[in-house]
Design an enzyme around this catalytic site. Structure first.
Site, mmCIF file in Angstrom:
data_model
loop_
_atom_site.group_PDB
_atom_site.id
_atom_site.type_symbol
_atom_site.label_atom_id
_atom_site.label_comp_id
_atom_site.label_asym_id
_atom_site.label_seq_id
_atom_site.Cartn_x
_atom_site.Cartn_y
_atom_site.Cartn_z
ATOM 1 N N ASP A 213 47.378 22.548 47.503
ATOM 2 C CA ASP A 213 46.567 23.209 46.780
ATOM 3 C C ASP A 213 45.446 22.084 46.011
ATOM 4 O O ASP A 213 44.521 22.461 45.580
ATOM 5 C CB ASP A 213 46.981 23.955 45.576
ATOM 6 C CG ASP A 213 47.882 22.802 44.512
ATOM 7 O OD1 ASP A 213 47.954 21.717 45.009
ATOM 8 O OD2 ASP A 213 47.886 23.237 43.344
ATOM 9 N N ARG B 8 44.540 22.033 42.516
ATOM 10 C CA ARG B 8 43.955 22.885 41.693
ATOM 11 C C ARG B 8 44.790 23.723 40.633
ATOM 12 O O ARG B 8 44.208 24.025 39.561
ATOM 13 C CB ARG B 8 43.344 24.028 42.680
ATOM 14 C CG ARG B 8 42.275 23.580 43.552
ATOM 15 C CD ARG B 8 41.481 24.928 44.189
ATOM 16 N NE ARG B 8 42.522 25.743 44.710
ATOM 17 C CZ ARG B 8 42.905 25.741 46.222
ATOM 18 N NH1 ARG B 8 42.570 24.722 46.746
ATOM 19 N NH2 ARG B 8 43.901 26.697 46.641
#
Length: 333
Positions: free
Chosen positions: A227, A230
């Site tokens: 990710d 994030r």
């Protein structure tokens, strides 16, 4: 040399006659099939000749192989039987070790009583590119565990959605032939018993607890997500909601990393495998974590830039010294 007669005095009469080629005596070339060039026709003729000789070649190869087997059996029967020899035993052991290294796997190794579980229940939070990256990391995890000196039991849960689709299509269902690993389309089960639940540890860099050792008969969950930072505390929050113990690897205690202390899924698994082999966190981190992530690492470009800056400073300081000397001379005058 054009236009000059060739001296044939050294040749005998038959040789002289043969050296003079009569154009009319050349074999007549067969007409080319319509629409085929001469080079294409030659290739076609060569291919037909190869096919015609195929049976003869195969027969020759079989006879040669059979002859080698006979010679090998005769050689083995002529050698005396060996008794137990410690030197020979060690040599054979070394050969087996080399074979394992060449194959890149260690199927004979005894597995540690530890399970590493990769939780892939974050499919909807990742982009297509991140999902592709996760599939590569899972493949790497399996490969490293297969080659490990002391492999572990490995499980992949929530193996569904786009991740499963990629393994079934682009990766051609190769995972179905993997050994020592299990795949489940559903999420891992959380035991109701507190004692059984205490055997499960969810690894998270946001946890307050730090691992010191990897204990036997434990299940270590690694979040299967890419990710780029994030989602903060994603694995920690999930584990807390399931009342599962969390812990982080002792990175700060043994090595300095530039930036966030978040590692990829395969790096976490590789570090754990190295610790099981060496029982040394520092060596495990140094062997697995890429140098570019370690503090103090300097790329070749940065090094050139730094050296260029030092040269400029040196040349600038030389100019200043020269200027000071000139000014001193003027003052003295």
């Amino acid at each position: 040399m054009t236009g000059e007669a060739v001296d044939q005095s050294h040749l005998t009469t038959p040789e002289r006659e043969s050296s003079t080629v009569d154009p009319t005596s050349r074999p007549h070339r067969p007409p080319l099939p319509e629409g085929m060039s001469r080079n294409a026709w030659k290739r076609d003729q060569k291919k037909q000749k190869w096919l015609e000789q195929k049976d003869a070649r195969n027969k020759y190869k079989k006879e040669k192989k059979k002859q080698k087997e006979i010679e090998k059996k005769e050689q083995q029967s002529s050698q005396p039987e060996r008794g137990y020899d410690e030197t020979n035993e060690k040599a054979e052991g070394n050969i087996r070790s080399v074979d394992v290294a060449k194959k890149g796997r260690n199927d004979m190794a005894v597995r540690a009583p530890i399970t590493i579980l990769i939780d892939c229940g974050f499919d909807d939070l990742m982009t297509e590119k991140e999902n592709l990256s996760l599939s590569s990391q899972i493949t790497r995890c399996y490969s490293e565990n297969r080659r490990a000196v002391v492999p572990v039991n490995m499980r992949i849960t929530s193996f569904n959605g786009r991740l499963l689709e990629r393994f079934n299509t682009a990766l051609k269902e190769q995972y179905k032939h993997w050994k020592g690993i299990s795949f489940s389309p559903t999420e891992y089960e959380v035991p109701e018993s507190g004692e059984e639940r205490s055997r499960i540890i969810y690894l998270s860099s946001d946890s307050d607890e730090t691992l010191t050792v990897l204990e036997d008969n434990r299940i270590y969950i690694v979040g299967g997500i890419v990710d780029k930072g994030r989602y903060k505390s994603l694995c920690l929050n999930k584990a807390n909601s399931q009342k599962i113990r969390t812990a982080k690897l002792p990175i700060s205690e043994f090595i300095k990393i530039s930036g966030r202390k978040v590692l990829t899924t395969n790096h976490v698994v590789e570090i754990m495998l190295k610790w099981i082999e060496l029982h040394d966190w520092k060596k495990a981190f140094e062997l697995v974590i890429p140098p570019r992530k370690q503090e103090g690492f300097e790329s070749a470009r940065q090094k050139r830039k730094r050296q260029g800056g030092l040269q400029k400073e040196d040349s600038g300081s030389d100019g200043e010294d020269e200027h000071d000397e000139v000014s001193k001379e003027v003052v003295d005058e």
